[in-house]
Design a protein around this motif. Structure first.
Motif, short mmCIF file in Angstrom:
data_model
loop_
_atom_site.label_atom_id
_atom_site.label_comp_id
_atom_site.label_asym_id
_atom_site.label_seq_id
_atom_site.Cartn_x
_atom_site.Cartn_y
_atom_site.Cartn_z
N LYS A 1 35.62 16.34 -11.38
CA LYS A 1 36.51 15.45 -12.13
C LYS A 1 35.73 14.21 -12.56
CE LYS A 1 41.10 13.33 -11.91
NZ LYS A 1 42.34 13.17 -11.11
N GLN A 2 35.76 13.92 -13.85
CA GLN A 2 35.06 12.76 -14.39
C GLN A 2 35.97 11.53 -14.45
OE1 GLN A 2 32.07 14.14 -13.94
NE2 GLN A 2 31.31 13.19 -15.80
N TYR B 1 42.98 23.90 -20.72
CA TYR B 1 42.15 22.73 -21.04
C TYR B 1 41.73 22.78 -22.51
CZ TYR B 1 41.55 22.16 -15.97
OH TYR B 1 41.76 21.99 -14.63
N LYS B 2 41.45 21.62 -23.07
CA LYS B 2 40.86 21.52 -24.40
C LYS B 2 39.39 21.14 -24.25
CE LYS B 2 41.87 18.07 -27.22
NZ LYS B 2 42.61 17.21 -28.19
N ILE B 3 38.54 21.80 -25.01
CA ILE B 3 37.11 21.51 -24.95
C ILE B 3 36.83 20.20 -25.68
CG2 ILE B 3 34.80 22.30 -25.58
CD1 ILE B 3 35.85 25.16 -25.44
N TYR C 1 37.30 16.76 -17.02
CA TYR C 1 36.53 17.51 -16.04
C TYR C 1 35.25 18.05 -16.69
CZ TYR C 1 40.91 17.48 -13.43
OH TYR C 1 42.05 17.09 -12.77
N ILE C 2 34.21 18.22 -15.88
CA ILE C 2 32.98 18.86 -16.35
C ILE C 2 32.77 20.12 -15.53
CG2 ILE C 2 31.55 17.42 -14.82
CD1 ILE C 2 29.33 17.66 -16.96
N ILE C 3 32.46 21.21 -16.22
CA ILE C 3 32.24 22.48 -15.53
C ILE C 3 30.80 22.95 -15.76
CG2 ILE C 3 34.66 23.15 -15.68
CD1 ILE C 3 33.79 25.18 -17.87
N THR C 4 30.27 23.64 -14.77
CA THR C 4 28.94 24.23 -14.85
C THR C 4 29.03 25.68 -14.36
OG1 THR C 4 28.45 23.39 -12.62
CG2 THR C 4 27.75 22.04 -14.50
N GLY C 5 27.91 26.38 -14.37
CA GLY C 5 27.91 27.75 -13.87
C GLY C 5 27.91 28.78 -14.99
N SER C 6 28.00 30.05 -14.59
CA SER C 6 27.85 31.17 -15.53
C SER C 6 28.95 31.24 -16.58
CB SER C 6 27.79 32.49 -14.76
OG SER C 6 28.98 32.68 -14.01
N GLU C 7 30.15 30.74 -16.27
CA GLU C 7 31.23 30.83 -17.24
C GLU C 7 31.00 29.93 -18.46
OE1 GLU C 7 32.89 33.38 -17.21
OE2 GLU C 7 34.85 33.11 -16.29
N VAL C 8 30.16 28.90 -18.32
CA VAL C 8 29.82 28.07 -19.48
C VAL C 8 29.14 28.93 -20.54
CG1 VAL C 8 28.42 26.14 -20.31
CG2 VAL C 8 29.65 25.95 -18.14
N ILE D 1 32.58 19.79 -21.13
CA ILE D 1 33.53 18.74 -20.74
C ILE D 1 34.90 19.12 -21.28
CG2 ILE D 1 34.13 16.29 -20.92
CD1 ILE D 1 31.17 15.68 -21.20
N LEU D 2 35.87 19.13 -20.40
CA LEU D 2 37.21 19.61 -20.74
C LEU D 2 38.26 18.56 -20.45
CD1 LEU D 2 36.97 23.13 -19.02
CD2 LEU D 2 36.26 22.53 -21.34
N GLU D 3 39.35 18.61 -21.21
CA GLU D 3 40.50 17.75 -20.97
C GLU D 3 41.69 18.61 -20.54
OE1 GLU D 3 43.31 14.41 -23.22
OE2 GLU D 3 41.95 15.68 -24.38
N PHE D 4 42.28 18.25 -19.41
CA PHE D 4 43.45 18.99 -18.91
C PHE D 4 44.61 18.85 -19.90
CE2 PHE D 4 47.55 18.89 -16.72
CZ PHE D 4 47.54 20.13 -16.09
N VAL D 5 45.25 19.98 -20.23
CA VAL D 5 46.39 19.98 -21.14
C VAL D 5 47.69 20.23 -20.39
CG1 VAL D 5 47.45 21.11 -23.15
CG2 VAL D 5 44.96 20.76 -23.07
N LYS D 6 47.75 21.33 -19.66
CA LYS D 6 48.96 21.67 -18.91
C LYS D 6 48.67 22.84 -17.99
CE LYS D 6 50.62 24.73 -22.60
NZ LYS D 6 51.73 25.03 -23.54
#
Length: 244
Positions: free
Chosen positions: A14-15, A48-50, A20-27, A59-64
């Protein structure tokens, strides 16, 4: 519905509020599918919105919260004797699609597969990836956990705490239909299934399982099924009968 991705909690940071920032293979997977800024995706159980795409992170923004889809009504745990690689992968994949909630591989006397501790960890991680991919493919918005492999004595201890356990055993004459009706009449939600290896269980192991109060030893018919067939057959019947 937004495309779903499954990211380990360790790869989500959580930023700030809703960012939020995500890492790993799903990126990489997000990039391969050509998602970009302002696209909405489902990440685990939320939408989330990219906001920004980077080489190794997003980097993502929580939507719902995401709508709940494909989640089974009952908590069914499959205790599956370890099968050879491709067969075990197949059972995990299809069990997730049908509606299992948890999968616990175990080792009994007739299990052919031999793994040291390091290899057990690797196989567990591989099977979890198979389960995650199956969740995404079939549209489930929950997650199926593949737990650490256990030995036979640990299996006995675990199933003692489950409300109802269906033990598929070729030597049994007990009616599966009767035992499912019992589970439905009692409105049981915590269900277990025990499926043996290619060579089944030893007589001693089978007797030990049958002595456990929560265990119902059931027949799957007059034909002897392969282990992977028995697992998916029994799971399909239980899901159909208990979720109608």
């Amino acid at each position: 519905m937004a495309r779903r991705f499954i990211v380990d909690k360790d790869n989500i940071q959580k930023q700030s509020d809703n960012i939020y920032i995500i890492t790993g293979s799903e990126v990489k997977h997000i990039q391969v599918l050509r998602h970009d800024v302002n696209d909405e995706i489902t990440l685990n159980d939320s939408i989330y919105k990219i906001i920004e795409m980077r080489r190794d992170s997003a980097i993502l923004e929580f939507v719902k919260e995401a709508p709940i889809v494909g989640v089974p009504k009952n908590n069914i745990t499959l205790y599956m004797a370890f099968l050879k690689s491709d067969k075990m992968d197949f059972v995990v994949q299809k069990a997730v699609e049908i509606g299992v909630k948890n999968i616990v591989p175990f080792f009994s006397s007739n299990v052919v597969v031999k793994l040291d501790e390091k290899d057990r960890i690797k196989r567990k991680e591989k099977l979890q990836k198979v389960a995650d991919e199956a969740c995404k493919q079939c549209g489930r918005t929950d997650s199926v956990e593949v737990l650490n492999p256990i030995n036979f004595s640990e299996l006995k201890n675990e199933i003692e705490g489950i409300q109802k356990v269906f033990f598929a055993y070729e030597a049994s004459n007990d009616s599966l239909k009767k035992e499912i009706k019992d589970a439905k009449d009692r409105n049981l939600k915590d269900i277990g299934m025990v499926i043996g290896a290619e060579g089944g269980f030893t007589n001693k192991e089978a007797e030990e399982l049958k002595q456990i109060e929560s265990v119902s030893c059931v027949s799957l018919g007059t034909r002897i099924l392969r282990a992977e067939t028995a697992a998916l057959n029994l799971l399909s019947i239980i899901i159909y009968e208990m979720e109608e």
